[in-house]
Design a protein around this motif. Structure first.
Motif, PDB file in Angstrom:
ATOM      1  N   PHE A 183       0.738  -1.062  -0.120  1.00  0.00           N
ATOM      2  CA  PHE A 183       0.038  -0.014  -0.011  1.00  0.00           C
ATOM      3  C   PHE A 183       0.803   1.414  -0.052  1.00  0.00           C
ATOM      4  O   PHE A 183       0.401   2.337  -0.390  1.00  0.00           O
ATOM      5  N   ILE A 184       2.003   1.244   0.604  1.00  0.00           N
ATOM      6  CA  ILE A 184       3.174   2.450   0.319  1.00  0.00           C
ATOM      7  C   ILE A 184       3.289   2.788  -1.005  1.00  0.00           C
ATOM      8  O   ILE A 184       3.382   4.020  -1.288  1.00  0.00           O
ATOM      9  N   LEU A 185       3.126   1.893  -2.023  1.00  0.00           N
ATOM     10  CA  LEU A 185       3.259   2.286  -3.466  1.00  0.00           C
ATOM     11  C   LEU A 185       2.214   3.401  -3.617  1.00  0.00           C
ATOM     12  O   LEU A 185       2.562   4.442  -4.545  1.00  0.00           O
ATOM     13  N   LEU A 186       1.016   3.277  -3.245  1.00  0.00           N
ATOM     14  CA  LEU A 186       0.163   4.486  -3.570  1.00  0.00           C
ATOM     15  C   LEU A 186       0.522   5.768  -3.184  1.00  0.00           C
ATOM     16  O   LEU A 186       0.152   6.893  -3.814  1.00  0.00           O
ATOM     17  N   GLU A 187       0.882   5.847  -1.922  1.00  0.00           N
ATOM     18  CA  GLU A 187       1.492   6.897  -1.380  1.00  0.00           C
ATOM     19  C   GLU A 187       2.799   7.672  -1.935  1.00  0.00           C
ATOM     20  O   GLU A 187       2.718   8.754  -2.230  1.00  0.00           O
ATOM     21  N   LEU A 188       3.621   6.587  -2.464  1.00  0.00           N
ATOM     22  CA  LEU A 188       4.747   7.206  -3.144  1.00  0.00           C
ATOM     23  C   LEU A 188       4.381   7.709  -4.547  1.00  0.00           C
ATOM     24  O   LEU A 188       5.068   8.864  -5.033  1.00  0.00           O
ATOM     25  N   VAL A 189       3.171   7.014  -5.015  1.00  0.00           N
ATOM     26  CA  VAL A 189       2.887   7.569  -6.322  1.00  0.00           C
ATOM     27  C   VAL A 189       2.576   9.185  -6.184  1.00  0.00           C
ATOM     28  O   VAL A 189       2.635   9.754  -7.258  1.00  0.00           O
ATOM     29  N   THR A 190       1.768   9.116  -5.370  1.00  0.00           N
ATOM     30  CA  THR A 190       1.127  10.709  -5.104  1.00  0.00           C
ATOM     31  C   THR A 190       2.266  11.634  -4.729  1.00  0.00           C
ATOM     32  O   THR A 190       2.378  12.815  -5.152  1.00  0.00           O
ATOM     33  N   GLU A 191       3.391  11.209  -3.852  1.00  0.00           N
ATOM     34  CA  GLU A 191       4.332  12.041  -3.816  1.00  0.00           C
ATOM     35  C   GLU A 191       5.434  12.336  -4.833  1.00  0.00           C
ATOM     36  O   GLU A 191       5.873  13.341  -5.210  1.00  0.00           O
ATOM     37  N   LEU A 192       5.642  11.206  -5.403  1.00  0.00           N
ATOM     38  CA  LEU A 192       6.555  11.416  -6.749  1.00  0.00           C
ATOM     39  C   LEU A 192       6.065  11.955  -7.918  1.00  0.00           C
ATOM     40  O   LEU A 192       6.670  12.295  -8.789  1.00  0.00           O
ATOM     41  N   THR A 193       4.564  12.046  -8.006  1.00  0.00           N
ATOM     42  CA  THR A 193       4.079  12.685  -8.903  1.00  0.00           C
ATOM     43  C   THR A 193       3.466  14.120  -8.855  1.00  0.00           C
ATOM     44  O   THR A 193       2.864  14.826  -9.643  1.00  0.00           O
ATOM     45  N   GLU A 194       3.637  14.538  -7.579  1.00  0.00           N
ATOM     46  CA  GLU A 194       2.912  15.830  -6.914  1.00  0.00           C
ATOM     47  C   GLU A 194       1.388  15.716  -7.388  1.00  0.00           C
ATOM     48  O   GLU A 194       0.553  16.757  -7.665  1.00  0.00           O
ATOM     49  N   GLY A 195       0.660  14.508  -7.389  1.00  0.00           N
ATOM     50  CA  GLY A 195      -0.292  14.276  -7.559  1.00  0.00           C
ATOM     51  C   GLY A 195      -0.927  14.334  -9.024  1.00  0.00           C
ATOM     52  O   GLY A 195      -2.363  14.289  -8.942  1.00  0.00           O
ATOM     53  N   ILE A 196       0.015  14.352  -9.907  1.00  0.00           N
ATOM     54  CA  ILE A 196      -0.599  14.678 -11.450  1.00  0.00           C
ATOM     55  C   ILE A 196      -0.090  13.439 -12.202  1.00  0.00           C
ATOM     56  O   ILE A 196       1.312  13.449 -12.193  1.00  0.00           O
TER      57      ILE A 196
END
Length: 454
Positions: free
Chosen positions: A229-242
């Protein structure tokens, strides 16, 4: 049985290639290397699935076979390799090409991913940082498409380069590769909890200098994460949510029940476009149960980011896609490879279809031996070893004979490199010989001599 070469502190490792499927070492412990002699060709499926597609529930079709043919071996002769590199490439009827720059922090797995995409190990891989010292090109040829992989050193700062006494090319090569790239893969090691939550300033600076080049986020070493589930958090942070012009909204409500070992499903909902209603998919979680909502909605076009903006940024909002894989084991690498093949544009091939890398055979040999030295010697000792090739010739039976001298600054370093009873240097010779056989697909006899440089 191989004849012993007297006067050397190490044994000799050599092996015989057999078209029945193995390459077996005769000396040492008889390590076996899988070799496929029958090429297999499969078509590229029209559908592929990235990590983002999987998160949003987009169905995918898993292929029943690996992509493409068995990759060609590297020529053992520098003259033959130069002839292939200088010669006019063979061109299919409608050629397509894609130049791919792979960038990221040191030791993120860039060379490992490059080797997996190529299907043969031609770039050095080590757990120590700065194993790749200069840019090199790998070539993947599949049907009418050619992928040119620009493997680069890890992006580092001038301060770190000076501290580690790195060559100037370690700073300039990644930037030079970006200038020639049609697409950039940004690799992040998600197993490193110190660095995984943000892109390095060097990576962000590199991306901001070339905003016109499409970029793809690749999360590597996902097999080492216990809680996926950490991957979802990383996706948000590493993409600035976009991602791809869409805004991602992730909210989670953890249900931490330490007394229960049962795993509740993770619910992932796509909330945009809203008029189509909600769709829910159930997935299993490897750690604690959770409920997650992942929504996508149209995002405003991000503004241009200057140096001041980059100081406050953790991610990059212009990624077109996201992939999650384990490059070391080859997991999901074919999925990424299919995506890259589909991104290729019409254009003339740059290399002959028999070319696997732009490196010379001697450069490959030096890198492979240095890789083993990095693995077996502690701390900064391996970086002071100087390699001198004294013999490179074809033997009477077509085998490749290689003799190399390893010069170290201190006698204590020589003792460490040889090891008690010659065990360390023997393992280096054995493992390097095995890798060289896989690169050249021929018998290899390797000998190493260790000396203290005067």
């Amino acid at each position: 049985m191989a004849a012993q070469w007297p006067g050397w502190v190490t044994g000799v490792y050599w092996g015989a290639l057999e078209c029945t499927g193995t390459a077996q070492g005769v000396q040492g412990k008889g390590a076996r290397v899988p070799v496929s002699c029958a090429p297999r060709v499969t078509a590229i499926p029209a559908r592929w699935s990235s990590a983002l597609g999987s998160i949003l529930g987009i169905p995918s079709e898993k292929p029943s076979d690996t992509l493409g043919q068995h990759p060609p071996p590297v020529a053992t002769s520098k003259e033959e390799q130069d002839r292939l590199l200088r010669g006019r490439p063979d061109q299919p009827h409608n050629p397509k090409v894609l130049r791919i720059a792979i960038i990221g922090a040191p030791n993120a797995g860039k060379s490992t991913l490059s080797n997996q995409l190529l299907g043969r190990k031609v770039f050095p891989v080590s757990q120590k940082v700065h194993t790749t010292r200069c840019k090199a090109r790998g070539v993947v040829t599949h049907e009418d498409t050619q992928l040119i992989i620009l493997d680069t050193p890890g992006l580092t700062s001038p301060f770190k380069a000076k501290r580690h006494k790195l060559e100037e090319a370690m700073l300039t090569d990644p930037w030079d590769s970006m200038k020639h790239a049609d697409l950039v893969l940004v690799l992040v090691d998600v197993s490193d909890h110190w660095t995984r939550n943000s892109l390095s300033k060097e990576v962000l600076k590199c991306l901001s200098q070339f905003p016109q080049i499409p970029s793809v986020l690749v999360l590597n070493k996902v097999d080492l994460l216990k809680n996926k589930f950490i991957l979802l958090e990383l996706v948000t942070e590493l993409t600035e949510g976009i991602v791809n012009g869409k805004k991602l909204e992730v909210s989670s409500a953890f249900k931490d029940n330490s007394s229960s070992s049962a795993k509740s499903p993770v619910q992932i909902t796509q909330t945009s476009p809203p008029e189509k209603g909600d769709n829910t998919w159930d997935n299993s979680s490897d750690a604690r149960a959770s409920e997650s909502r992942l929504g996508t909605e149209e995002a405003q076009q991000p503004k241009h980011y200057g140096p001041r903006d980059l100081k406050n940024m953790k991610g990059w909002p212009f990624f077109q896609e996201i992939f999650m894989l384990a490059a070391l084991h080859g997991e999901e690498v074919d999925t990424l490879k299919r995506y890259l093949l589909l991104q290729a544009k019409p254009g003339a091939w740059e290399f002959h279809s028999s070319v696997l890398t732009s490196q010379s055979p001697q450069e490959i040999c030096n890198n492979i031996i240095r890789e083993k030295i990095l693995e077996y010697l502690p701390l900064e000792v391996p970086y002071s070893v100087i390699q001198v090739t004294e013999m490179w010739e074809e033997g009477p039976s077509g085998e490749l004979l290689i003799a190399q001298k390893l010069l170290v600054p201190r006698k204590s370093h020589m003792t460490m490199l040889i090891g008690r009873g010659g065990k360390v240097i023997s393992r280096i010779v054995q493992e390097a010989g095995q890798d060289l056989m896989n690169v050249f697909l021929c018998d290899v006899r390797l000998r190493l001599q260790v000396e203290v440089k005067s």
